[in-house]
Enzyme design. Structure first.
Site, mmCIF file in Angstrom:
data_model
loop_
_atom_site.group_PDB
_atom_site.id
_atom_site.type_symbol
_atom_site.label_atom_id
_atom_site.label_comp_id
_atom_site.label_asym_id
_atom_site.label_seq_id
_atom_site.Cartn_x
_atom_site.Cartn_y
_atom_site.Cartn_z
ATOM 1 N N THR A 1 30.822 34.643 11.545
ATOM 2 C CA THR A 1 30.197 35.668 12.100
ATOM 3 C C THR A 1 29.056 36.126 10.944
ATOM 4 O O THR A 1 29.264 37.387 10.600
ATOM 5 C CB THR A 1 31.128 36.733 12.512
ATOM 6 O OG1 THR A 1 31.953 35.955 13.600
ATOM 7 C CG2 THR A 1 30.311 37.845 13.469
ATOM 8 N N HIS A 2 28.303 35.382 10.456
ATOM 9 C CA HIS A 2 27.551 35.511 9.425
ATOM 10 C C HIS A 2 25.876 35.453 9.945
ATOM 11 O O HIS A 2 25.434 34.554 9.436
ATOM 12 C CB HIS A 2 27.726 35.179 8.198
ATOM 13 C CG HIS A 2 28.898 35.252 7.622
ATOM 14 N ND1 HIS A 2 29.756 34.329 6.533
ATOM 15 C CD2 HIS A 2 29.887 36.200 8.077
ATOM 16 C CE1 HIS A 2 30.612 34.910 6.055
ATOM 17 N NE2 HIS A 2 30.949 36.063 7.179
ATOM 18 N N ASN A 3 25.631 36.031 11.179
ATOM 19 C CA ASN A 3 24.261 35.951 11.686
ATOM 20 C C ASN A 3 23.306 36.872 10.936
ATOM 21 O O ASN A 3 23.812 38.045 10.638
ATOM 22 C CB ASN A 3 24.167 36.231 13.150
ATOM 23 C CG ASN A 3 25.465 35.528 13.583
ATOM 24 O OD1 ASN A 3 26.424 36.138 13.696
ATOM 25 N ND2 ASN A 3 25.022 34.530 14.445
ATOM 26 N N GLN B 1 25.099 30.494 8.685
ATOM 27 C CA GLN B 1 25.845 30.003 7.486
ATOM 28 C C GLN B 1 26.211 28.532 7.869
ATOM 29 O O GLN B 1 26.267 28.133 8.966
ATOM 30 C CB GLN B 1 27.230 30.845 7.455
ATOM 31 C CG GLN B 1 27.810 30.759 6.369
ATOM 32 C CD GLN B 1 27.450 32.071 5.063
ATOM 33 O OE1 GLN B 1 27.722 33.115 5.340
ATOM 34 N NE2 GLN B 1 26.690 31.797 4.232
#
Lengths: 257, 573
Positions: free
Chosen positions: B502-504, B334
């Site tokens: 935490t947007h992997n 992100q």
């Protein structure tokens, strides 16, 4: 609020008496919860037996038997308090790190799983990567912090022939600034910058974490910024235009109710 | 030697949002399911003392124990990767419910544009708009096909949102199940400013219930109390939707579900064409077990899905030199940056109160909602304000020029504790040939398996995008009329130290072509018909929106595929 007597050497017998009366803390007694770092009162105190509540002339007298250092030695604890106070000093807004018990907070954290890196990846090889790749310290956090505190003391001794707690606030600031800039090595290969950044975060945590961790004494850290702590619901005021100040509540309040 | 367990129709690896939804739906249909979770069981009773910023936010109580496993990272192939020894850029969940327990609850749908990004970019701007090395591709599914699954997920969770359709996001077949959250004075300030500028603000779709709600499965949950402890915390009220208070009770009630906690899967058994089950370690005793199954569902976080496929030699590993192979391909993140911070000398807001998804967004500069003809980037960012609860350890904003410690810092940080607002873009992340995940050659986890290795950096595309949206964020903040504004339109190289998101995403991407994707539109592996790999690992790129809404939709889509496969076998597309 504490008065202006902070610069005077306290009367020890009076201090001891007041220290163990609930009304005195943050009132007449100066400095932090481990004694006044500013006046050096703590280090000059001789060990003594705390009066038990029942033997006390004052029925309100209580000693906090739950509070004592878990990790640091006496000098390190004093240096921690003196350094923390420069990072978050007492002023017109309210108490500084010393009075808030931040040194105890730091001590307790060093003794905690965090202090021994319990939940970090510790397998080698420990390689110094790029700045974008993060921490590579092979020593544990409690070692970094105690080495840093020792280095503050040694630097004060070298520069001023006095210990860190006995030099002026301005002299302390100068040493801390050198640490922050990485001009002082804490230990082979590790700059003061690494120590300082970690220490600064610890101080802020000690000011603002729930009092159960040993800092933020009497929620005074929260009160200064009008943070209400542990509240169960804001449903009744979430849409209000005016700012709402409420008496803070801690996790202790939550637990006993 | 592993102890062999009796064979089951379906085994699920990881019991987070995806695993829970699939377990609930399959067991409802009468299918026997075993769910393996490496962490501990937990429920709302465990969050009684949850208003503890130090324990949960600073010390990551709910997160994966990095002493056992982590990832390694490098910006480029020229660097040696080193382990992420402590948390920073993103937080990996662990334990029953996974990341669904510690999320904020911001539940957007990706745009119709996202699912057909390649075709739509070429159609509007021509092929030359896509720079050399950028590997955007269509997802093999359209928004319209996915719409009913979005709807299902939103009804399960009770997502709160505006009653009216925003014209710039995907069309809804049904309104949000619950009304929007409270529009606070902070949100109104943003709404007025953005409307005045001609933009289209709307309430952030929220998994923090705005009102009591009973979902189609008959589960009733209480309304959010705006206590300000969502992200990194579990919800003691169950007002924030997670899998433990929504889907899992359904699976458990069915009588067809067996949950095994403390069970860490280390291998997917396979012959290169089909899986026969999984091997897992009981993390309490160290004993190994083999769980044979007709169907294996991989439902753990992005990195673990990739790692298990690679270590189990299932699917073709991605080769960045040739661009061939698929496992580990199109890792995205992100792109956050360019936020504008306003310091209001004369105003105080009740910033200690809030909820993880109490906020508003304008979609005007997200996706292809604006003309990129004269811009050096594609896609964009959602520009938002949010009121998530300003906790005191984490939030000590001071105007530029203030020292980081000492008297002036203390005074300013207290002065602005309740007087700082930020307008923040959340930018898309597009894939490149040289961004990927593979296995680290040096570092291993506690079970002896190699750690996943991330090779990733921000690109010129990202710097241009942030520069552009930073201008828009500053314009909005200016309209909100603070005393002073701080903003930056520069994007530094990707650094794994500061927390970002935490947007992997990516690594096991979906698509219509087996040569460029790992799974089909039902999340079924092209190379192993009885393996379904579900989650944000299937994203072919990451949008300017939070991933969970789309992850939830894909989980429901996968359920349909799995059910079909159980009946007829073979490829379900």
């Amino acid at each position: 609020m504490a008065d202006k007597n902070t610069q005077h050497t306290p009367d020890h017998s009076r201090r001891r008496f007041l220290k163990y009366t609930g009304t005195a803390i943050g009132g007449v007694v100066v400095g932090g919860v481990i004694g006044s770092a500013v006046s050096g009162g703590f280090k000059k105190d001789t060990p003594q037996t705390s009066p038990t509540p029942s033997a006390s002339p004052n029925p309100q007298v209580t000693a906090d038997y739950n509070q004592a250092p878990m990790f640091l030695n006496q000098l390190q604890l004093q240096v921690a308090e003196a350094a923390a106070e420069r990072i978050f000093p007492k002023d017109d807004n309210g108490p500084g790190a010393a009075e808030l018990g931040v040194a105890f907070y730091i001590d307790h954290q060093l003794a905690s799983p965090w202090g021994v890196n319990a939940r970090t990846y510790r397998m080698g090889p420990f390689v110094k990567g790029e700045a974008t790749q993060g921490d590579y310290l092979s020593i544990e956090r409690h070692e970094l912090i105690t080495m840093g505190l020792n280095s503050l003391e040694e630097t004060a001794k070298t520069k001023h022939t006095k210990g860190f707690v006995d030099i002026t606030p301005e002299e302390r600031d100068a040493i801390l600034t050198s640490m922050e800039k990485g001009e002082i090595l804490v230990v082979n290969g590790i700059t003061g910058k690494t120590f300082f950044n970690s220490f600064r975060i610890l101080v802020m945590e000690g000011v603002y974490s729930d009092p159960l961790y040993g800092g933020n004494k009497n929620m005074a850290g929260w009160k200064m910024r009008k943070y209400p702590g542990n509240q169960m619901s804001y449903t009744n005021m979430i849409d209000k235009d005016q700012f709402v100040v409420m008496e803070p509540r801690s996790l202790h309040d939550h637990f006993v109710h | 030697m592993a102890t062999k367990m009796p064979k089951v129709p379906v085994v699920i690896v990881g019991m987070g949002w995806v695993g829970g939804i699939i377990a609930a739906e399959l067991t409802k249909q009468g299918v026997k399911v075993v769910g393996l979770e490496r962490g501990k069981p937990r429920n709302t009773a465990d969050y009684y003392m949850v208003h503890d910023e130090l324990r949960y936010a600073s010390r990551y109580d709910l997160m994966q124990d990095l002493s056992k496993e982590t990832v390694t990272f490098r910006n480029t192939e020229k660097m040696a990767a080193v382990p992420m020894r402590e948390y920073g850029s993103f937080l990996l969940g662990e334990g029953l419910g996974g990341a669904s327990v510690h999320w904020n609850g911001q539940t957007y749908r990706f745009l119709p544009y996202d699912f057909e990004i390649y075709s739509k970019t070429v159609e509007r701007y021509g092929k030359q708009k896509i720079p050399e090395g950028m590997t955007i591709q269509d997802w093999g599914i359209t928004y319209d096909t996915l719409e009913p699954y979005f709807d299902k997920f939103e009804k399960l969770a009770g997502i709160s949102g505006d009653a009216e359709q925003n014209p710039m996001v995907g069309k809804r077949s049904a309104p949000f199940p619950t009304k929007p959250m409270v529009k606070t004075p902070v949100l109104k300030l943003f709404e007025d400013a953005t409307k005045k500028l001609g933009y289209h603000p709307y309430m952030m779709p929220s998994a923090n219930l705005s009102e009591q709600y009973t979902n189609p499965d008959g589960i009733t949950r209480a309304a959010c109390q705006y206590c300000g402890y969502c992200e990194r915390f579990g919800c003691e009220y169950g007002a924030k939707a997670d899998v433990i208070v929504t889907a899992l009770p359904i699976a458990q009630k069915s009588g067809n579900f067996e949950l095994r906690s403390y069970s860490n899967v280390t291998q997917v058994l396979n012959d290169g064409k089909k899986a026969s089950g999984v091997v897992y370690v009981n993390t309490v005793t160290g004993e190994q077990f083999e769980q044979p199954a007709d169907v294996v569902i991989m439902a753990s976080y992005v990195f673990n899905n990739i790692k298990l496929l690679l270590t189990s030699k299932l699917g073709k590993p991605y080769d960045p030199a040739t661009g061939k192979g698929v496992i580990g391909k199109n890792y995205c993140y992100q792109t956050n940056g360019g936020s504008a911070t306003g310091f209001f000398d004369e105003k105080q807001f009740n910033l200690y109160a809030g909820a993880g998804s109490l906020g508003m967004e304008i979609p005007d500069f997200n996706g292809d909602n604006f003309d990129h003809t004269n811009l050096n980037f594609i896609h964009g960012a959602g520009i938002r304000i949010s009121q998530t609860g300003q906790r005191p350890i984490a939030t000590n904003s001071v105007p530029k020029g203030t020292a980081a410690w000492g008297g002036d810092f203390k005074q300013k940080s207290l002065k602005y504790a309740n007087s700082v607002l930020s307008v923040s873009p959340q930018g898309s992340s597009l894939p490149w040939k040289h961004h990927y995940v593979d296995l680290d050659p040096t570092y291993k986890d506690a079970y002896g398996l190699p750690l996943p290795r991330i090779t990733f950096d921000f690109e010129e595309q990202d710097r241009q995008m942030i520069k552009f949206v930073a201008g828009k964020a500053a314009e909005i903040m200016k309209e909100m009329n603070p005393t002073t504004i701080g903003s930056s339109d520069q994007l530094a190289p990707y650094n794994i130290v500061p927390y970002q998101s935490t947007h992997n995403t990516g690594g096991v991407i979906m698509g219509a072509d087996p040569s460029t994707s790992a799974v089909n539109s039902y999340l079924q592996m092209w190379d192993a018909e009885n393996v379904f790999v579900v989650g944000a690992s299937a994203f072919a790129h990451n949008s300017g929106y939070n991933p969970t809404g789309t992850v939830g939709a894909l989980a429901y889509r996968a359920v349909e595929g799995i059910a079909k496969y159980l009946k007829q076998g073979g490829s379900v597309v």
